[in-house]
Design a protein around this motif. Structure first.
Motif, PDB file in Angstrom:
ATOM      1  N   TYR A 188       0.833  -1.205   0.000  1.00  0.00           N
ATOM      2  CA  TYR A 188       0.000   0.000   0.000  1.00  0.00           C
ATOM      3  C   TYR A 188       0.863   1.248   0.000  1.00  0.00           C
ATOM      4  O   TYR A 188       1.826   1.333   0.755  1.00  0.00           O
ATOM      5  N   CYS A 189       0.452   2.219  -0.807  1.00  0.00           N
ATOM      6  CA  CYS A 189       1.146   3.501  -0.830  1.00  0.00           C
ATOM      7  C   CYS A 189       0.116   4.617  -0.871  1.00  0.00           C
ATOM      8  O   CYS A 189      -0.703   4.683  -1.798  1.00  0.00           O
ATOM      9  N   ALA A 190       0.153   5.476   0.130  1.00  0.00           N
ATOM     10  CA  ALA A 190      -0.672   6.673   0.166  1.00  0.00           C
ATOM     11  C   ALA A 190       0.229   7.841  -0.205  1.00  0.00           C
ATOM     12  O   ALA A 190       1.265   8.049   0.426  1.00  0.00           O
ATOM     13  N   VAL A 203       3.299   1.169 -12.735  1.00  0.00           N
ATOM     14  CA  VAL A 203       3.507   0.166 -11.683  1.00  0.00           C
ATOM     15  C   VAL A 203       2.262  -0.687 -11.476  1.00  0.00           C
ATOM     16  O   VAL A 203       2.356  -1.894 -11.264  1.00  0.00           O
ATOM     17  N   ARG A 204       1.091  -0.073 -11.535  1.00  0.00           N
ATOM     18  CA  ARG A 204      -0.166  -0.794 -11.275  1.00  0.00           C
ATOM     19  C   ARG A 204      -0.336  -2.019 -12.155  1.00  0.00           C
ATOM     20  O   ARG A 204      -0.890  -3.016 -11.716  1.00  0.00           O
ATOM     21  N   GLY A 205       0.116  -1.954 -13.375  1.00  0.00           N
ATOM     22  CA  GLY A 205      -0.045  -3.083 -14.275  1.00  0.00           C
ATOM     23  C   GLY A 205       0.921  -4.222 -14.038  1.00  0.00           C
ATOM     24  O   GLY A 205       0.732  -5.309 -14.575  1.00  0.00           O
ATOM     25  N   ARG A 243      -1.375  -1.305  -4.136  1.00  0.00           N
ATOM     26  CA  ARG A 243      -2.508  -0.373  -4.158  1.00  0.00           C
ATOM     27  C   ARG A 243      -1.991   1.016  -3.812  1.00  0.00           C
ATOM     28  O   ARG A 243      -1.313   1.190  -2.805  1.00  0.00           O
ATOM     29  N   VAL A 244      -2.322   1.988  -4.658  1.00  0.00           N
ATOM     30  CA  VAL A 244      -1.868   3.365  -4.485  1.00  0.00           C
ATOM     31  C   VAL A 244      -3.077   4.283  -4.502  1.00  0.00           C
ATOM     32  O   VAL A 244      -3.958   4.144  -5.353  1.00  0.00           O
ATOM     33  N   SER A 245      -3.108   5.235  -3.555  1.00  0.00           N
ATOM     34  CA  SER A 245      -4.147   6.260  -3.530  1.00  0.00           C
ATOM     35  C   SER A 245      -3.502   7.618  -3.304  1.00  0.00           C
ATOM     36  O   SER A 245      -2.486   7.708  -2.620  1.00  0.00           O
TER      37      SER A 245
END
Length: 145
Positions: free
Chosen positions: A96-98, A118-120, A125-127
């Motif tokens: 997780y990265c906020a 990066v998501r692919g 999970r990044v928000s």
């Protein structure tokens, strides 16, 4: 590196001219970026120290306060997307990265592009957030499905 104790159970793990890495034991790791010129060596040093702390502490969450962070150069974006992020997810369980958005428009554009890349390729999970409290609340409530 010897840890310096911050108030409220925070510990300074590492710092250089570009960033401070602060451990919130049992919760998450915080990276505070500074308004200083961005050099590859400093950026990579911060990320390697961050990876080391994630491994040592067995934490999977990072709060990156990018408010004062300058733009990330394209070759460093490539390194983060193709080298560092996959290693961090695989070696430490980083999940997780906020991100607290930067005031620098070029940093926001680079960060958005980097997150899409990066998501692919990794289970991260990044928000994005506008303030620290919202970012911290999201991290603390996050669990992988």
């Amino acid at each position: 590196m010897n840890k310096l104790v911050y108030p409220y159970q925070k510990s300074l793990y590492f710092h250089n001219s570009l960033a401070n890495i602060i451990e919130h034991p049992g919760r998450y790791v915080q990276v505070e970026w500074q308004p200083t010129p961005m050099f590859s060596v400093s950026l990579r040093e911060v990320h390697e120290q961050l990876l080391q702390l994630l491994k040592e502490s067995q934490l999977s969450k990072v709060l990156s306060d990018n408010q004062m962070m300058p733009a990330i150069m394209p070759h460093d974006q490539d390194w983060l997307a193709t080298d560092w992020a996959p290693r961090a997810v695989q070696e430490s369980g980083y999940r997780y990265c906020a991100i607290i958005n930067s005031h620098d428009v070029y940093n926001r554009l680079a960060t958005t592009d980097l997150v899409h890349r990066v998501r692919g390729s990794v289970a991260l999970r990044v928000s994005h957030f506008q303030d620290y409290d919202s970012a911290a609340r999201w991290l603390l409530s996050s669990t992988m499905v």
